[in-house]
Write a protein that holds these residues in place. Structure first.
Motif, PDB file in Angstrom:
ATOM      1  N   ALA A 171       0.828  -1.205   0.000  1.00  0.00           N
ATOM      2  CA  ALA A 171       0.000   0.000   0.000  1.00  0.00           C
ATOM      3  C   ALA A 171       0.863   1.256   0.000  1.00  0.00           C
ATOM      4  O   ALA A 171       0.643   2.194  -0.783  1.00  0.00           O
ATOM      5  CB  ALA A 171      -0.931  -0.006   1.208  1.00  0.00           C
ATOM      6  N   LYS A 172       1.839   1.272   0.874  1.00  0.00           N
ATOM      7  CA  LYS A 172       2.707   2.451   0.984  1.00  0.00           C
ATOM      8  C   LYS A 172       3.550   2.635  -0.267  1.00  0.00           C
ATOM      9  O   LYS A 172       3.734   3.765  -0.763  1.00  0.00           O
ATOM     10  CB  LYS A 172       3.591   2.311   2.222  1.00  0.00           C
ATOM     11  CG  LYS A 172       4.271   3.599   2.646  1.00  0.00           C
ATOM     12  CD  LYS A 172       4.879   3.436   4.026  1.00  0.00           C
ATOM     13  CE  LYS A 172       5.406   4.765   4.557  1.00  0.00           C
ATOM     14  NZ  LYS A 172       5.911   4.621   5.955  1.00  0.00           N
ATOM     15  N   ARG A 173       4.028   1.538  -0.822  1.00  0.00           N
ATOM     16  CA  ARG A 173       4.936   1.639  -1.969  1.00  0.00           C
ATOM     17  C   ARG A 173       4.208   2.043  -3.260  1.00  0.00           C
ATOM     18  O   ARG A 173       4.771   2.762  -4.075  1.00  0.00           O
ATOM     19  CB  ARG A 173       5.690   0.320  -2.153  1.00  0.00           C
ATOM     20  CG  ARG A 173       6.695   0.050  -1.027  1.00  0.00           C
ATOM     21  CD  ARG A 173       7.451  -1.246  -1.246  1.00  0.00           C
ATOM     22  NE  ARG A 173       8.355  -1.158  -2.400  1.00  0.00           N
ATOM     23  CZ  ARG A 173       9.143  -2.154  -2.787  1.00  0.00           C
ATOM     24  NH1 ARG A 173       9.132  -3.312  -2.107  1.00  0.00           N
ATOM     25  NH2 ARG A 173       9.933  -2.001  -3.834  1.00  0.00           N
ATOM     26  N   VAL A 174       2.972   1.586  -3.443  1.00  0.00           N
ATOM     27  CA  VAL A 174       2.288   2.003  -4.668  1.00  0.00           C
ATOM     28  C   VAL A 174       1.966   3.494  -4.630  1.00  0.00           C
ATOM     29  O   VAL A 174       1.852   4.135  -5.682  1.00  0.00           O
ATOM     30  CB  VAL A 174       0.998   1.185  -4.953  1.00  0.00           C
ATOM     31  CG1 VAL A 174       1.328  -0.256  -5.278  1.00  0.00           C
ATOM     32  CG2 VAL A 174       0.001   1.278  -3.820  1.00  0.00           C
ATOM     33  N   ILE A 175       1.848   4.050  -3.429  1.00  0.00           N
ATOM     34  CA  ILE A 175       1.625   5.494  -3.320  1.00  0.00           C
ATOM     35  C   ILE A 175       2.934   6.249  -3.505  1.00  0.00           C
ATOM     36  O   ILE A 175       3.025   7.166  -4.333  1.00  0.00           O
ATOM     37  CB  ILE A 175       0.989   5.836  -1.956  1.00  0.00           C
ATOM     38  CG1 ILE A 175      -0.397   5.201  -1.821  1.00  0.00           C
ATOM     39  CG2 ILE A 175       0.874   7.362  -1.797  1.00  0.00           C
ATOM     40  CD1 ILE A 175      -0.979   5.279  -0.420  1.00  0.00           C
ATOM     41  N   LEU A 176       3.965   5.849  -2.787  1.00  0.00           N
ATOM     42  CA  LEU A 176       5.223   6.598  -2.811  1.00  0.00           C
ATOM     43  C   LEU A 176       6.055   6.323  -4.055  1.00  0.00           C
ATOM     44  O   LEU A 176       6.666   7.244  -4.615  1.00  0.00           O
ATOM     45  CB  LEU A 176       6.041   6.267  -1.560  1.00  0.00           C
ATOM     46  CG  LEU A 176       5.446   6.700  -0.223  1.00  0.00           C
ATOM     47  CD1 LEU A 176       6.367   6.295   0.916  1.00  0.00           C
ATOM     48  CD2 LEU A 176       5.200   8.206  -0.206  1.00  0.00           C
TER      49      LEU A 176
END
Length: 331
Positions: A171-176
């Motif tokens: 979740a965090k990586r697809v955003i960042l």
């Protein structure tokens, strides 16, 4: 940032908007949960082409990035588990595992192409649904998980926490790294004899809240989808304390309208209102009926913090003009 994207973010923030946004989404593969795009990359190219065609042609107010073919958690220990003890001592995936990198690359292609113009939300399932999709017969996956919880709740909790930690990292990586606006996080009550809210809060909720926490560290704009589908109904109250900006639930399946749901989630913006089945109004109704329903939903739910959509994915053969009728009514 485009005016359209700014409009959607303002609606999610609960601010006054000149037009209430709407959006609908559908699958691009015939067997979205049963096929494996990690093993057959041509499938994700098919999904990517479908996403691009829809965004470029229909120009939705915002878009959910569909993950057809990516439903499976590519962890051999979970995939090969035949009994609950096989889940003991589960370890997270490596950061460079293809389960992460392939999905980030896919999301980045869409964010690079459309992210400035359109708010994009990457689809992520909770650990219980992820486990279910990994079973040879997904329709029996929920019953199997319930049985294993009864046998050894601590082992199941530890395993689901590890799965959730990888989902949180994704979740965090697809955003960042990919640049999407946020995630569209799908959860469901766990159904079965002996399963109650306490079981859910002890075994599933901690991992789900960790996923939302990780997403929120990267973006304020995340959507919780409480999935009521194919007769699966949920207690919405189980999610009252989930820290997320926006809630989408199956208003028709649950029999809880957007207006009623806002009483359960008074501090959230909401998405939905329409049924998503071929028997529902969005698929069968006339233009006049669909537009009247759109106006009725808004009249009841209010004009701030409201976005129109459906209970879940709509049939992929739905005529896009029907979706445009909703947007036209909201103008």
């Amino acid at each position: 940032m485009s005016n359209k994207k700014a409009l959607v973010l303002a609606a999610l923030d609960g601010k006054p908007v000149e037009r209430i946004p709407s959006s609908f989404w559908f699958h691009f593969l015939d067997n979205e949960a049963g096929v494996d795009a990690f093993e057959n990359p041509e499938l994700i190219e098919q999904v990517l082409a479908g996403e691009k065609h829809y965004i470029e042609t229909f120009k939705p107010d915002f878009a959910k990035i569909m993950t057809d073919g990516y439903f499976h958690y590519k962890h051999p220990q979970v995939a090969n588990a035949k009994q609950v003890s096989d889940l003991k001592n589960l370890q997270p995936l490596a950061d460079d595992d293809r389960w992460f990198t392939d999905q980030i690359a896919y999301a980045k292609k869409l964010a690079d192409a459309y992210g400035d113009e359109t708010a994009l939300f990457y689809n992520i399932f909770g650990a219980n649904s992820t486990f279910r999709f990994m079973q040879p017969d997904p329709t029996k996956g929920e019953a199997l998980l319930v049985e294993w919880i009864k046998q050894d709740p601590e082992t199941v909790k530890q395993a689901l926490d590890v799965i959730s930690s990888d989902l949180a990292k994704l979740a965090k990586r697809v955003i960042l790294e990919a640049g999407v606006t946020g995630i569209y996080f799908s959860v469901q009550n766990l159904l079965g004899e002996g399963v109650n809210e306490q079981t859910y809060q002890e075994i599933l909720a901690p991992g789900e809240k960790a996923i939302l926490k990780a997403a929120k560290e990267a973006s304020e704009y995340n959507i919780l989808h409480i999935c009521g589908y194919a007769g699966h109904r949920n207690s919405l109250e189980w999610y009252k304390d989930y820290d997320v900006k926006t809630i989408n639930w199956a208003a028709v399946v649950e029999g809880i309208s957007l207006a009623e749901g806002r009483k359960i989630f008074p501090n959230h913006s909401v998405i939905g209102g329409f049924g998503n089945l071929k028997t529902d109004l969005l698929y069968t109704g006339t233009k006049e009926e669909i537009q009247a329903e759109a106006r009725r939903i808004v009249a009841e739910a209010g004009k701030t913090g409201v976005l129109l959509g459906a209970d879940c994915t709509v049939p992929k053969d739905i005529a896009w003009e029907r979706l445009e009728w909703v947007r036209e009514a909201l103008r």
